[in-house]
Design an enzyme around this catalytic site. Sequence first.
Site, PDB file in Angstrom:
ATOM      1  N   GLY A 372       0.825  -1.203   0.000  1.00  0.00           N
ATOM      2  CA  GLY A 372       0.000   0.000   0.000  1.00  0.00           C
ATOM      3  C   GLY A 372       0.857   1.249   0.000  1.00  0.00           C
ATOM      4  N   PRO A 373       0.221   2.409  -0.213  1.00  0.00           N
ATOM      5  CA  PRO A 373       0.964   3.661  -0.251  1.00  0.00           C
ATOM      6  C   PRO A 373       1.624   3.973   1.099  1.00  0.00           C
ATOM      7  CG  PRO A 373      -1.295   3.963  -1.029  1.00  0.00           C
ATOM      8  CD  PRO A 373      -1.221   2.604  -0.439  1.00  0.00           C
ATOM      9  N   GLY A 375       2.536   5.578   4.673  1.00  0.00           N
ATOM     10  CA  GLY A 375       1.740   6.180   5.738  1.00  0.00           C
ATOM     11  C   GLY A 375       0.399   5.533   5.962  1.00  0.00           C
ATOM     12  N   GLY A 377       0.036   2.659   7.591  1.00  0.00           N
ATOM     13  CA  GLY A 377       0.054   1.855   8.808  1.00  0.00           C
ATOM     14  C   GLY A 377       0.719   0.501   8.683  1.00  0.00           C
ATOM     15  N   SER A 693      -3.014   5.057 -19.397  1.00  0.00           N
ATOM     16  CA  SER A 693      -4.337   5.391 -18.888  1.00  0.00           C
ATOM     17  C   SER A 693      -4.715   6.856 -19.078  1.00  0.00           C
ATOM     18  CB  SER A 693      -4.452   4.999 -17.411  1.00  0.00           C
ATOM     19  OG  SER A 693      -3.728   5.906 -16.625  1.00  0.00           O
ATOM     20  N   LYS A 736      -7.026   5.504  -7.784  1.00  0.00           N
ATOM     21  CA  LYS A 736      -7.345   6.644  -8.652  1.00  0.00           C
ATOM     22  C   LYS A 736      -8.627   7.331  -8.188  1.00  0.00           C
ATOM     23  CE  LYS A 736      -5.006   5.216 -12.840  1.00  0.00           C
ATOM     24  NZ  LYS A 736      -5.118   4.623 -14.160  1.00  0.00           N
TER      25      LYS A 736
HETATM   26  P1  ADP Z   1       3.781   2.834   6.407  1.00  0.00           P
HETATM   27  O1  ADP Z   1       4.659   1.806   7.062  1.00  0.00           O
HETATM   28  O2  ADP Z   1       2.611   2.230   5.705  1.00  0.00           O
HETATM   29  O3  ADP Z   1       4.478   3.808   5.572  1.00  0.00           O
HETATM   30  P2  ADP Z   1       3.417   3.736   9.100  1.00  0.00           P
HETATM   31  O4  ADP Z   1       3.079   2.455   9.748  1.00  0.00           O
HETATM   32  O5  ADP Z   1       4.779   4.279   9.306  1.00  0.00           O
HETATM   33  O6  ADP Z   1       3.089   3.675   7.567  1.00  0.00           O
HETATM   34  O7  ADP Z   1       2.364   4.824   9.572  1.00  0.00           O
HETATM   35  C1  ADP Z   1       2.607   6.202   9.622  1.00  0.00           C
HETATM   36  C2  ADP Z   1       1.966   6.820  10.830  1.00  0.00           C
HETATM   37  O8  ADP Z   1       0.586   6.743  10.727  1.00  0.00           O
HETATM   38  C3  ADP Z   1       2.340   6.106  12.097  1.00  0.00           C
HETATM   39  O9  ADP Z   1       2.578   7.047  13.063  1.00  0.00           O
HETATM   40  C4  ADP Z   1       1.109   5.300  12.436  1.00  0.00           C
HETATM   41  O10 ADP Z   1       0.949   5.196  13.824  1.00  0.00           O
HETATM   42  C5  ADP Z   1      -0.014   6.101  11.838  1.00  0.00           C
HETATM   43  N1  ADP Z   1      -1.079   5.251  11.345  1.00  0.00           N
HETATM   44  C6  ADP Z   1      -1.294   4.836  10.094  1.00  0.00           C
HETATM   45  N2  ADP Z   1      -2.389   4.076   9.988  1.00  0.00           N
HETATM   46  C7  ADP Z   1      -2.918   3.993  11.230  1.00  0.00           C
HETATM   47  C8  ADP Z   1      -4.076   3.347  11.770  1.00  0.00           C
HETATM   48  N3  ADP Z   1      -4.905   2.633  11.010  1.00  0.00           N
HETATM   49  N4  ADP Z   1      -4.309   3.492  13.071  1.00  0.00           N
HETATM   50  C9  ADP Z   1      -3.469   4.197  13.846  1.00  0.00           C
HETATM   51  N5  ADP Z   1      -2.384   4.844  13.399  1.00  0.00           N
HETATM   52  C10 ADP Z   1      -2.095   4.745  12.108  1.00  0.00           C
END
Ligand code: ADP
Length: 816
Positions: A372-373, A375, A377, A693, A736
């Site tokens: 996934g993109p 941020g 989680g 696309s 998208k």
């Molecule tokens: P990724 O690894 O996908 O790039 P991260 O796990 O580093 O993303 O998440 C970035 C921030 O967003 C973290 O501080 C995380 O705690 C918060 N975050 C993202 N999704 C959630 C979620 N579903 N619930 C709680 N916090 C989340």
Amino acid sequence: MVDDWDLESFPPDLVVEQSAEAKELPLLPLRDMVLFPHVAAPLYVGRDRSLRAVEAATGGSQRLAIFTQRDPEVELPSVDELFDVGTEALIGRVWRMPDQTTSVAVQGRRRLRLLKVVQTEPYIVGRVLPLLDTVEEPSISSEALMRAVLTLFEKVVRLSRNISDDAYVMAMNANHPGWLSDLVASNLNLEVLEQQELLETVDPLLRLEKISVLLAKELDVLEMESRIHSQVQQAVDKSQREFFLREQMRVIQTELGEADPGAQEIAELQARIEEAHMPEEVQERAEKELTRLATMPSIAPEASVIRTYIDWLLDLPWAESTEDNLDVRHAEQVLKKNHYGLEKAKERILEYIAVRKLAPESMRSTILCFVGPPGTGKTTLGKSIAEALGRSFVRVSLGGIRDEAEIRGHRRTYVGALPGRILQTMRRAATINPVFMLDEIDKVGTDFRGDPSAALLEALDPEQNSSFSDHYLEVAYDLSKVLFITTANILEPIPPALRDRLEVIDFPSYTEEEKIEIAKRFLVPRQLEQHGLKQLSFPKTTLQHMIRDYTYEAGVRNLEREIANICRKIARVIAEGKPAPRHILVRSLSKYLGPPRFLYGQLEETDQVGLATGLSWTEAGGDTIAVEVSIVPGKGSLLLTGQLGDVMQESAQAALSYTRAHQREIGIERLDFDKVDIHIHVPEGGIPKDGPSAGVTMASALVSALTHNPVARDVAMTGEITLRGRILPVGGLREKVMAAYRAGLKTVILPVKNKSDLAEVPRKVKRKLHFVFVEQMDEVLPVALPSRDKVKGPRGAPRTKNVRSEDNHDQQTEAQ
Ligand code: ADP
């Protein structure tokens, strides 16, 4: 017989009779040397024929004809096997040696040419013609050459350990170029062929020139040798000195009753090795290295290499492990506590834990991959899994790795070699069964330094990873207890062999509501705590505006950053003792964060001619792209700018061909394409873009520019276009659509064949958008260019399939 060396008779030129008549002499073949005129040398004679020739000569004229063999191995050389030019030698003393050979002292006199062999038995007799050195008047050039050769020779004698100083004294006294050159030649370390060439060079000056070249070369070699020798000597001296000093120190310490620090270190290492619970093979290896270490001085460079290696063996976990907590309810609580939403991912993980509990072995072959993109989680969920299971958590990023050695380490023979990232991370984990997250496996590259993904597969593959081999470690390491989780932004770049082994769990972009919830429950409390703030609230509308105006992302990373930004500023206000706000209001956002960075809702103030909005799919999730077209008078050329990839350029060509082929339907039948230039630009120009696309978007912008009808600014579209105007489905639809929603657009034009993909889009998002599904380009134009009055489809009226999203959505979910 001439007794001993008669130096009185030198220079020999003067005593050699100057006649040049052919005569017959006993002939002595030489195997691997050349005798030069004016030079005295001992010869070892072993062959019977040769002995008889020596006897004949001593009984007669005291002279021998000496010729070198072309092939030293031949026992009885024929005339063809001898070089044509040889030397007349005067015989001195003859010695019988204890090994039955005979040594004959000879003195070279002058050059001879072999005319023929007169007899071969009982010894060879050759008919020979003397070749006399020309004795010219000394000239300036011959004098200069002689001096130059002497100077070089002096230097060579000084540096060489094989030439005696007497040789230089003799050379100094040689007053003729021929004599000098023969003397020097006989003292240089030359190949037989080089010597023979000099012997055959009858012209003395030419000979001297050749000698000077050979001397210069010899001098180069000697100088280099001497430099190397002195460097080696210095190094040896230094290490010997250190060795003595250290030995003295050791003796002094022993005398003083102090322990030898080296011995103490070895004993400590030995104890640690015994406690490390290494596999037998590894322990043997460590002890072997320790024995090597004990035998060398502690500051030898090799010793520090061995010490680092033993440290690595000791620092890696070999037996330490944590016990898994496979309580599914506990795990569920942990996941719930740490994460909002992500229902599918959580469910999948709970199932995973449940199966692990019931059938521990069957789960071994799964490698989870969170896709996934940024941020969304992925990392935090990985951490929570570790927490739920009670394992340690480690993470390593593989982004940009191209070298296999980064995964598997460098061999110890490399200077500064270390184990690869996998084992470095295992050392940090300190247990044999951590949750091990490999980030960005979609960014692993391949090049001439080997294929990192093959090494990666070996680490991940449960069939092979119980004996993972690292080049540095050299002993096998067991990775089979590790729970590997990989992450990627998109699946496509992952090599198929690796992708096949992955169990993919999707992490979709968040909707605005989800982001607000995540911010309220997790991001804001965390940031408040980190900044030591107690009473500060971020109302829902503030968060909404922060999401819309200051971030434009699939995940929540930037949102968290902006929240931290505000917290920092408030913390400063409080620290300065000024009154601080308790709530962050929408109107004060620009004070803390600056002017809004994104224009939510409408990309443009008004509908524009020649400007259409497309949807793209990137690693960071979905995004909107603008396509601009301008038409100017010209010669029918098509200009494409904005770093468009090949596929995107082709789809621009296809869009143009479609427009040309449908001129009449579009209502531009009178336009002469050869009289206009068309420029298609896709900002932002600095970012490379590709993919088919944008075809529909390009065609819409093109028709808009050609017909002067503006494109509706709240419409976004995606789809590949064929030359006949058919619209083909595209990838990344969910992301998208999410991008169109984030940008605040109202209508989305999609290929009919993508209809089923809408099921993945959250219901709340679908409610906010109006979807139009199309099969043909002529269905796109009425929606994209609503003010166009003369739109006629090829078969009459346009056949649009306008569907209100709410109605459509329900039908769809039922159909699933
Ligand atoms: P990724 O690894 O996908 O790039 P991260 O796990 O580093 O993303 O998440 C970035 C921030 O967003 C973290 O501080 C995380 O705690 C918060 N975050 C993202 N999704 C959630 C979620 N579903 N619930 C709680 N916090 C989340």
